[in-house]
Design a protein around this motif. Structure first.
Motif, PDB file in Angstrom:
ATOM      1  N   LYS A   1       0.846  -1.209   0.000  1.00 27.22           N
ATOM      2  CA  LYS A   1       0.000   0.000   0.000  1.00 27.22           C
ATOM      3  C   LYS A   1       0.877   1.253   0.000  1.00 27.22           C
ATOM      4  N   GLN A   2       1.958   1.228   0.767  1.00 30.86           N
ATOM      5  CA  GLN A   2       2.861   2.377   0.805  1.00 30.86           C
ATOM      6  C   GLN A   2       3.506   2.604  -0.563  1.00 30.86           C
ATOM      7  N   ILE A   3       3.919   1.519  -1.223  1.00 28.17           N
ATOM      8  CA  ILE A   3       4.524   1.635  -2.547  1.00 28.17           C
ATOM      9  C   ILE A   3       3.522   2.174  -3.558  1.00 28.17           C
ATOM     10  N   GLU A   4       2.287   1.700  -3.442  1.00 28.72           N
ATOM     11  CA  GLU A   4       1.224   2.191  -4.335  1.00 28.72           C
ATOM     12  C   GLU A   4       1.037   3.698  -4.165  1.00 28.72           C
ATOM     13  N   ASP A   5       1.026   4.161  -2.897  1.00 25.63           N
ATOM     14  CA  ASP A   5       0.867   5.594  -2.620  1.00 25.63           C
ATOM     15  C   ASP A   5       2.049   6.381  -3.190  1.00 25.63           C
ATOM     16  N   ILE A   6       3.266   5.863  -2.961  1.00 24.48           N
ATOM     17  CA  ILE A   6       4.478   6.569  -3.405  1.00 24.48           C
ATOM     18  C   ILE A   6       4.506   6.682  -4.931  1.00 24.48           C
ATOM     19  N   LYS A   7       4.157   5.588  -5.625  1.00 23.35           N
ATOM     20  CA  LYS A   7       4.164   5.611  -7.089  1.00 23.35           C
ATOM     21  C   LYS A   7       3.103   6.573  -7.625  1.00 23.35           C
ATOM     22  N   LEU A   8       1.965   6.645  -6.928  1.00 27.14           N
ATOM     23  CA  LEU A   8       0.913   7.576  -7.337  1.00 27.14           C
ATOM     24  C   LEU A   8       1.405   9.011  -7.192  1.00 27.14           C
ATOM     25  N   ILE A   9       2.063   9.300  -6.087  1.00 25.77           N
ATOM     26  CA  ILE A   9       2.606  10.646  -5.859  1.00 25.77           C
ATOM     27  C   ILE A   9       3.672  10.965  -6.908  1.00 25.77           C
ATOM     28  N   ASP A  10       4.495   9.991  -7.229  1.00 19.28           N
ATOM     29  CA  ASP A  10       5.556  10.202  -8.212  1.00 19.28           C
ATOM     30  C   ASP A  10       4.969  10.540  -9.573  1.00 19.28           C
ATOM     31  N   ARG A  11       3.897   9.800  -9.971  1.00 18.41           N
ATOM     32  CA  ARG A  11       3.278  10.063 -11.273  1.00 18.41           C
ATOM     33  C   ARG A  11       2.570  11.416 -11.299  1.00 18.41           C
ATOM     34  N   ALA A  12       2.004  11.795 -10.166  1.00 17.63           N
ATOM     35  CA  ALA A  12       1.209  13.015 -10.121  1.00 17.63           C
ATOM     36  C   ALA A  12       2.070  14.272  -9.996  1.00 17.63           C
ATOM     37  N   VAL A  13       2.993  14.280  -9.066  1.00 19.15           N
ATOM     38  CA  VAL A  13       3.744  15.509  -8.802  1.00 19.15           C
ATOM     39  C   VAL A  13       5.249  15.284  -8.764  1.00 19.15           C
ATOM     40  N   GLY A  14       5.693  14.026  -8.816  1.00 21.38           N
ATOM     41  CA  GLY A  14       7.122  13.725  -8.774  1.00 21.38           C
ATOM     42  C   GLY A  14       7.641  13.680  -7.346  1.00 21.38           C
TER      43      GLY A  14
END
Length: 304
Positions: free
Chosen positions: A229-242
């Motif tokens: 779940k943490q990795i999913e959140d981090i990847k989402l943040i990376d795609r959205a704002v880096g």
């Protein structure tokens, strides 16, 4: 070899003097299959019990009995001793058996070993399960009155016994491992008592190990699920704002998590440039989770 037969063999080795032979045979005859003025019939599927009955009867009454065997459909051999004629009268006189109903003579028990008498009862109609499978000892009594008297006897020595009716048989049974241990010791099978206790210890240790293993497995599953779940959140943040838009402290825990899915929060905290506690790492991941949730509900637009 069954655990019941181990108990019978140990009992047999302890019946080694005149008084003990008399008391043991009393229990075996009183609780045997048929006991009338015309006929006494002792039957057992155990060759150990049958051989002891023959030996004790010869020692007490100086009569040699003849055994007959019957093979049942399940292949088990039933050992039988039939006593008739004058010998029956001698048995009734020596043990003061009632002509009306079977009952335990308290005077005979008082002047002999109560434990050895009860051992004779076990040899006549008792059995005990393999303790590695189930804690259960029972006596299949030939009459209801005897079952009630045996129940009182066992309760008097502190054994938690109960009665039930099974297929027309009056059963006195014991379930608790401690009560079974007390009963086995009482009837002269202390080594089998130790075997039961060792088996119980082994089962307890095994069950505890299984609980620990199950707990560990559950904890591992929980850690992996949380990390995913943490990795999913981090990847989402990376795609959205880096990730470069994050503060140094959040970016560092995010990078460590992406590179180490199996690392615990404590281990992540220990591997940071400035080590922090487990709760501190958890607080940073909560911040990342909150950012990801805001992105999911449309707080930040990004390209898939």
């Amino acid at each position: 070899m069954s655990f019941s037969n181990d108990v019978r063999k140990e009992i047999c080795s302890s019946v080694n003097d005149k008084d003990r032979r008399f008391a043991c045979l009393y229990g075996m005859i009183l609780f045997c299959r048929i006991l009338t003025h015309e006929r006494i019939c002792f039957q057992s599927e155990s060759s150990t019990s049958a051989e002891l009955f023959r030996s004790l009867f010869h020692a007490v009454f100086h009569v040699e009995l003849s055994e007959s065997e019957h093979i049942r459909k399940n292949g088990i051999v039933l050992h039988t001793y039939e006593i008739t004629g004058d010998t029956v009268e001698a048995v009734f006189q020596k043990y003061r058996f009632s002509e009306i109903e079977r009952s335990i003579d308290s005077e005979i028990i008082a002047t002999n070993s109560l434990g050895v008498f009860t051992a004779g009862v076990f040899l006549a109609c008792g059995s005990v399960n393999d303790p590695s499978k189930e804690y259960h000892l029972e006596f299949s009594c030939p009459e209801e009155g005897l079952a009630k008297q045996l129940l009182m006897l066992l309760n008097d020595i502190g054994v938690n016994a109960k009665t039930t009716l099974r297929r027309g048989q009056n059963i006195v049974y014991i379930k608790g491992s401690e009560s079974i241990e007390d009963t086995l010791t009482f009837i002269g099978a202390p080594q089998c008592t130790m075997d039961l206790m060792n088996t119980k210890i082994y089962k307890d240790i095994r069950n505890k190990a299984n609980r620990i293993a199950n707990c560990d497995a559950a904890n591992i599953d929980k850690v992996v699920k949380t990390a995913m779940k943490q990795i999913e959140d981090i990847k989402l943040i990376d795609r959205a704002v880096g990730l470069e838009s994050l503060s140094d402290e959040l970016r560092e825990v995010a990078q460590l998590r992406l590179e180490n899915i199996d690392m615990s929060l404590q281990e992540i905290g220990e591997n940071l440039s400035t080590p922090i506690s487990r709760s501190g790492v958890n607080h940073r991941f909560k911040k990342l989770a909150k950012m990801a949730d805001e992105i999911r509900i449309g707080g930040v637009k990004y390209e898939e």
